[in-house]
Design a protein around this motif. Sequence first.
Motif, PDB file in Angstrom:
ATOM      1  N   CYS A  91      84.450  72.412   0.100  1.00  0.00           N
ATOM      2  CA  CYS A  91      84.529  72.377  -1.349  1.00  0.00           C
ATOM      3  C   CYS A  91      84.359  70.922  -1.788  1.00  0.00           C
ATOM      4  O   CYS A  91      84.718  69.992  -1.037  1.00  0.00           O
ATOM      5  CB  CYS A  91      85.902  72.895  -1.768  1.00  0.00           C
ATOM      6  N   ALA A  92      83.796  70.704  -2.949  1.00  0.00           N
ATOM      7  CA  ALA A  92      83.629  69.343  -3.468  1.00  0.00           C
ATOM      8  C   ALA A  92      83.762  69.369  -4.984  1.00  0.00           C
ATOM      9  O   ALA A  92      83.678  70.432  -5.613  1.00  0.00           O
ATOM     10  CB  ALA A  92      82.271  68.767  -3.061  1.00  0.00           C
ATOM     11  N   SER A  93      83.971  68.201  -5.553  1.00  0.00           N
ATOM     12  CA  SER A  93      84.026  68.125  -7.017  1.00  0.00           C
ATOM     13  C   SER A  93      83.401  66.809  -7.466  1.00  0.00           C
ATOM     14  O   SER A  93      83.297  65.847  -6.695  1.00  0.00           O
ATOM     15  CB  SER A  93      85.467  68.220  -7.528  1.00  0.00           C
ATOM     16  N   SER A  94      82.979  66.775  -8.714  1.00  0.00           N
ATOM     17  CA  SER A  94      82.464  65.538  -9.293  1.00  0.00           C
ATOM     18  C   SER A  94      82.822  65.495 -10.765  1.00  0.00           C
ATOM     19  O   SER A  94      83.197  66.501 -11.366  1.00  0.00           O
ATOM     20  CB  SER A  94      80.955  65.400  -9.091  1.00  0.00           C
ATOM     21  N   GLY A 103      79.623  59.736  -6.714  1.00  0.00           N
ATOM     22  CA  GLY A 103      79.197  60.898  -5.961  1.00  0.00           C
ATOM     23  C   GLY A 103      80.183  62.039  -6.052  1.00  0.00           C
ATOM     24  O   GLY A 103      80.909  62.195  -7.044  1.00  0.00           O
ATOM     25  N   GLN A 104      80.197  62.840  -5.028  1.00  0.00           N
ATOM     26  CA  GLN A 104      81.081  63.988  -4.980  1.00  0.00           C
ATOM     27  C   GLN A 104      82.222  63.728  -4.011  1.00  0.00           C
ATOM     28  O   GLN A 104      82.066  63.041  -3.000  1.00  0.00           O
ATOM     29  CB  GLN A 104      80.298  65.232  -4.551  1.00  0.00           C
ATOM     30  N   PHE A 105      83.371  64.294  -4.332  1.00  0.00           N
ATOM     31  CA  PHE A 105      84.544  64.198  -3.472  1.00  0.00           C
ATOM     32  C   PHE A 105      84.665  65.506  -2.694  1.00  0.00           C
ATOM     33  O   PHE A 105      84.716  66.579  -3.295  1.00  0.00           O
ATOM     34  CB  PHE A 105      85.806  63.963  -4.306  1.00  0.00           C
ATOM     35  N   PHE A 106      84.736  65.383  -1.385  1.00  0.00           N
ATOM     36  CA  PHE A 106      84.765  66.570  -0.537  1.00  0.00           C
ATOM     37  C   PHE A 106      86.170  66.871  -0.029  1.00  0.00           C
ATOM     38  O   PHE A 106      86.960  65.957   0.243  1.00  0.00           O
ATOM     39  CB  PHE A 106      83.834  66.378   0.667  1.00  0.00           C
ATOM     40  N   GLY A 107      86.428  68.174   0.115  1.00  0.00           N
ATOM     41  CA  GLY A 107      87.650  68.602   0.775  1.00  0.00           C
ATOM     42  C   GLY A 107      87.506  68.470   2.281  1.00  0.00           C
ATOM     43  O   GLY A 107      86.434  68.137   2.786  1.00  0.00           O
ATOM     44  N   PRO A 108      88.568  68.770   3.024  1.00  0.00           N
ATOM     45  CA  PRO A 108      88.559  68.592   4.476  1.00  0.00           C
ATOM     46  C   PRO A 108      87.814  69.684   5.230  1.00  0.00           C
ATOM     47  O   PRO A 108      87.581  69.552   6.428  1.00  0.00           O
ATOM     48  CB  PRO A 108      90.046  68.602   4.830  1.00  0.00           C
ATOM     49  N   GLY A 109      87.441  70.751   4.526  1.00  0.00           N
ATOM     50  CA  GLY A 109      86.695  71.811   5.186  1.00  0.00           C
ATOM     51  C   GLY A 109      87.571  72.953   5.672  1.00  0.00           C
ATOM     52  O   GLY A 109      88.751  72.767   5.968  1.00  0.00           O
TER      53      GLY A 109
ATOM     54  N   HIS B  45      81.906  59.819   0.262  1.00  0.00           N
ATOM     55  CA  HIS B  45      80.790  59.176  -0.433  1.00  0.00           C
ATOM     56  C   HIS B  45      80.799  57.675  -0.149  1.00  0.00           C
ATOM     57  O   HIS B  45      81.836  57.019  -0.243  1.00  0.00           O
ATOM     58  CB  HIS B  45      80.924  59.427  -1.928  1.00  0.00           C
ATOM     59  N   LEU B  46      79.628  57.128   0.212  1.00  0.00           N
ATOM     60  CA  LEU B  46      79.514  55.700   0.499  1.00  0.00           C
ATOM     61  C   LEU B  46      78.850  54.944  -0.643  1.00  0.00           C
ATOM     62  O   LEU B  46      79.360  53.931  -1.121  1.00  0.00           O
ATOM     63  CB  LEU B  46      78.708  55.486   1.784  1.00  0.00           C
ATOM     64  N   ILE B  47      77.690  55.434  -1.058  1.00  0.00           N
ATOM     65  CA  ILE B  47      76.903  54.663  -2.015  1.00  0.00           C
ATOM     66  C   ILE B  47      75.881  55.581  -2.668  1.00  0.00           C
ATOM     67  O   ILE B  47      75.409  56.540  -2.055  1.00  0.00           O
ATOM     68  CB  ILE B  47      76.234  53.457  -1.312  1.00  0.00           C
ATOM     69  N   LEU B  48      75.543  55.283  -3.904  1.00  0.00           N
ATOM     70  CA  LEU B  48      74.544  56.049  -4.651  1.00  0.00           C
ATOM     71  C   LEU B  48      73.492  55.086  -5.162  1.00  0.00           C
ATOM     72  O   LEU B  48      73.833  54.017  -5.678  1.00  0.00           O
ATOM     73  CB  LEU B  48      75.220  56.765  -5.818  1.00  0.00           C
TER      74      LEU B  48
END
Lengths: 115, 112
Positions: A91-94, A103-109, B45-48
């Motif tokens: 899962c991810a959110s932005s 960018g997007q923030f991801f969950g641990p899976g 996320h590292l960089i865009l």
Amino acid sequence: DTAVSQTPKYLVTQMGNDKSIKCEQNLGHDTMYWYKQDSKKFLKIMFSYNNKELIINETVPNRFSPKSPDKAHLNLHINSLELGDSAVYFCASSRDLEAGDRGQFFGPGTRLTVL
Amino acid sequence: SQQGEEDPQALSIQEGENATMNCSYKTSINNLQWYRQNSGRGLVHLILIRSNEREKHSGRLRVTLDTSKKSSSLLITASRAADTASYFCATSDLTGANNLFFGTGTRLTVIP
């Protein structure tokens, strides 16, 4: 203070069952996503959703359905599980539909294994 | 398919050396992003870099983008053992949906 959390971390189930994976974000983001990572580490977008629009990747079977009870949650329901559904689901959110610079923030899976 | 490709698939270097990973993609993009994934963990996320930018820096990271060649590179300078991870490029297309299309990933191993 986990930003994006998923439960369960591991899910083992029999073929044909129906299961759900929960996702919550506490970042106040407007858009949430589900991705599938297969055994070869290929990551593919499944859904993106904000409070106005659900965008579905056309390759996703209709056995998969996202459900959003509120802005902070996007749960993934899977009906009639098949062996090929075994994968890690992220899962991810932005912030919103614009990427911003973070960018997007991801969950641990969630590692799903279908037997 | 909008899936990109990364090169090399695996890279092993000594601590202190620089690591360069390349990414190619197929469609016009809004931006390109790099993510890192430690084994068994989620992506970070590292960089865009946006489609109208050619180069961007963040700490020990340097990203370039060549939209005419539909390619990008990620350079990690003065690598550390803690940089060991898989690195993915991801493109965001022009539809405005902000869906990310990921490359195949480069597995970087930094030997102490």
